[in-house]
Write an enzyme that holds these catalytic residues in place. Structure first.
Site, PDB file in Angstrom:
ATOM      1  N   ASP A 245      -1.301   7.351   2.004  1.00 41.79           N
ATOM      2  CA  ASP A 245      -1.188   6.215   1.086  1.00 41.79           C
ATOM      3  C   ASP A 245      -1.868   6.477  -0.262  1.00 41.79           C
ATOM      4  O   ASP A 245      -1.814   5.630  -1.155  1.00 41.79           O
ATOM      5  CB  ASP A 245      -1.729   4.920   1.726  1.00 41.79           C
ATOM      6  CG  ASP A 245      -3.157   5.035   2.259  1.00 41.79           C
ATOM      7  OD1 ASP A 245      -3.526   6.127   2.725  1.00 41.79           O
ATOM      8  OD2 ASP A 245      -3.889   4.025   2.202  1.00 41.79           O
ATOM      9  N   HIS A 246      -2.467   7.676  -0.410  1.00 39.96           N
ATOM     10  CA  HIS A 246      -3.133   7.999  -1.682  1.00 39.96           C
ATOM     11  C   HIS A 246      -2.524   9.198  -2.397  1.00 39.96           C
ATOM     12  O   HIS A 246      -2.898   9.488  -3.524  1.00 39.96           O
ATOM     13  CB  HIS A 246      -4.624   8.227  -1.449  1.00 39.96           C
ATOM     14  CG  HIS A 246      -5.308   6.989  -0.961  1.00 39.96           C
ATOM     15  ND1 HIS A 246      -6.052   6.170  -1.778  1.00 39.96           N
ATOM     16  CD2 HIS A 246      -5.287   6.395   0.264  1.00 39.96           C
ATOM     17  CE1 HIS A 246      -6.487   5.142  -1.069  1.00 39.96           C
ATOM     18  NE2 HIS A 246      -6.031   5.248   0.167  1.00 39.96           N
TER      19      HIS A 246
ATOM     20  N   ASP B 208     -11.172   4.746  -0.499  1.00 41.20           N
ATOM     21  CA  ASP B 208     -11.406   4.334   0.883  1.00 41.20           C
ATOM     22  C   ASP B 208     -12.807   4.745   1.349  1.00 41.20           C
ATOM     23  O   ASP B 208     -13.180   5.919   1.289  1.00 41.20           O
ATOM     24  CB  ASP B 208     -10.371   4.989   1.811  1.00 41.20           C
ATOM     25  CG  ASP B 208      -8.967   4.481   1.550  1.00 41.20           C
ATOM     26  OD1 ASP B 208      -8.768   3.803   0.521  1.00 41.20           O
ATOM     27  OD2 ASP B 208      -8.078   4.777   2.370  1.00 41.20           O
TER      28      ASP B 208
ATOM     29  N   HIS C 261     -15.527   8.283   4.656  1.00 41.15           N
ATOM     30  CA  HIS C 261     -14.219   7.927   5.190  1.00 41.15           C
ATOM     31  C   HIS C 261     -13.897   8.880   6.346  1.00 41.15           C
ATOM     32  O   HIS C 261     -14.689   9.762   6.657  1.00 41.15           O
ATOM     33  CB  HIS C 261     -13.196   8.023   4.051  1.00 41.15           C
ATOM     34  CG  HIS C 261     -11.917   7.315   4.313  1.00 41.15           C
ATOM     35  ND1 HIS C 261     -11.846   6.073   4.890  1.00 41.15           N
ATOM     36  CD2 HIS C 261     -10.629   7.676   4.061  1.00 41.15           C
ATOM     37  CE1 HIS C 261     -10.573   5.714   4.989  1.00 41.15           C
ATOM     38  NE2 HIS C 261      -9.814   6.674   4.498  1.00 41.15           N
TER      39      HIS C 261
HETATM   40 ZN   LIG Z   1      -5.987   4.246   2.056  1.00 41.28          ZN
HETATM   41 ZN   LIG Z   2      -7.837   6.612   3.694  1.00 47.22          ZN
END
Ligand SMILES: [Zn+2]
Ligand SMILES: [Zn+2]
Length: 305
Positions: free
Chosen positions: A66-67, A212, A142
């Site tokens: 998602d990044h 994150d 993370h």
């Molecule tokens: Zn994320």
């Molecule tokens: Zn992440």
């Protein structure tokens, strides 16, 4: 000089029809910096009329999809549109391998010079510097190697107060005054005292992007007093234990960090898709730190000097 952030995506993990994965554009003067590049970023750039050809640097926080899944499409488009300007991608170990493999099998020879800078995500380190700004990594906590980024304008020159400047000063002396020096006579005595003819420099602006992460107070010294702090707020605080387990933060935690770091403004984002209405997240954060805003798609935040 412009110092403006545009939000392109606010969703964590999986996107929804109206929320995209994380991506932001920080414009500093003529320089466009893309921060994270979730899937669909090139579509968001088009939607909000940001010219991708003007992006000089791309900063990727970590290798969750998602990044960075948007990089493949964006880089392909840059190549297909015959980009010639060089591009630098800053990212964690492994990113260069992933992209190189992808483009090896599509037999893509880029039309532009692409440089990878591998980051040590565990340390606060200067990774970029030019005439105007510095960029440092901010270690996150993370599930995979992950860092945030701190963008800071360099200290600026003092302003000359024209009405107070003696006529006899020559241009090199004016430059010295801007740098804060006094003007001396032949004997070394003070001829023009700096503080009599100059005023304080303009404010040096700063933006901290905290990707994150679990709640992490040890970054406070690095982000203290920043003009704008982006911090992920994946969950409401009633899911604090879940946030801890999956290495994310709650809206209340993001606001607590903003309060303790005495930042000027807080942006929260990376919202779980479980929250159709984001008002409870905003309310929870504002109860701790009032100057909180949602990092919604299309939102633009300019920071004045
Ligand atoms: Zn994320
Ligand atoms: Zn992440």
């Amino acid at each position: 000089m412009e110092f403006e952030l545009k939000i392109l995506g606010s969703s964590s993990a999986t996107p929804s029809v109206d929320r995209n994965h994380t991506a932001q554009v920080l414009t500093i003067g003529n320089q466009l910096n893309l921060i994270d590049c979730g899937e669909g970023t090139q579509m968001q750039l088009m939607r909000y009329k940001v010219k991708h050809q003007r992006i000089c640097n791309i900063f990727i926080s970590h290798l969750h999809g998602d990044h960075f899944f948007g990089l493949f499409g964006l880089l392909s488009t840059m190549h297909l549109q015959n980009r010639s300007a060089p591009l630098t991608i800053f990212g964690p170990p492994g990113l260069a391998d992933i992209l190189t493999t992808q483009f090896k099998y599509s037999n893509t020879q880029f039309s532009f010079k692409l440089t990878f800078k591998e980051l040590d995500t565990t340390a606060y380190t200067k990774i970029f510097e030019d005439k105007y700004i510095t960029v440092h990594t901010l270690p996150m906590q993370h599930r995979v190697s992950c860092c945030g980024f701190l963008f800071r304008e360099k200290p600026k020159l003092r302003h000359l107060v024209k009405a107070k400047l003696p006529d006899f000063l020559i241009p090199p002396q004016l430059v010295r005054l801007k740098y804060g020096e006094d003007i001396l006579d032949d004997t070394g005595g003070v001829l023009v005292k700096n503080e009599d003819v100059t005023s304080a420099p303009s404010h040096s602006r700063s933006y901290a992007f905290c990707s994150d992460t679990r709640y992490k107070e040890d970054i406070i010294p690095y982000i203290r007093h920043v003009d704008l702090l982006y911090h992920e707020a994946t969950f409401l605080d009633d899911m604090r234990e879940r946030a801890e387990v999956v290495y994310h933060s709650t809206a209340k935690q993001a606001a607590t960090l903003a309060l303790k770091a005495e930042v000027k403004r807080l942006l929260i984002g990376h919202f779980s898709v479980r929250y159709k209405d984001l008002t409870p997240l905003l309310d929870e954060a504002k109860a701790v730190f009032d100057n909180t805003h949602l990092a919604l798609e299309g939102k633009t935040i300019g920071i004045l000097e």
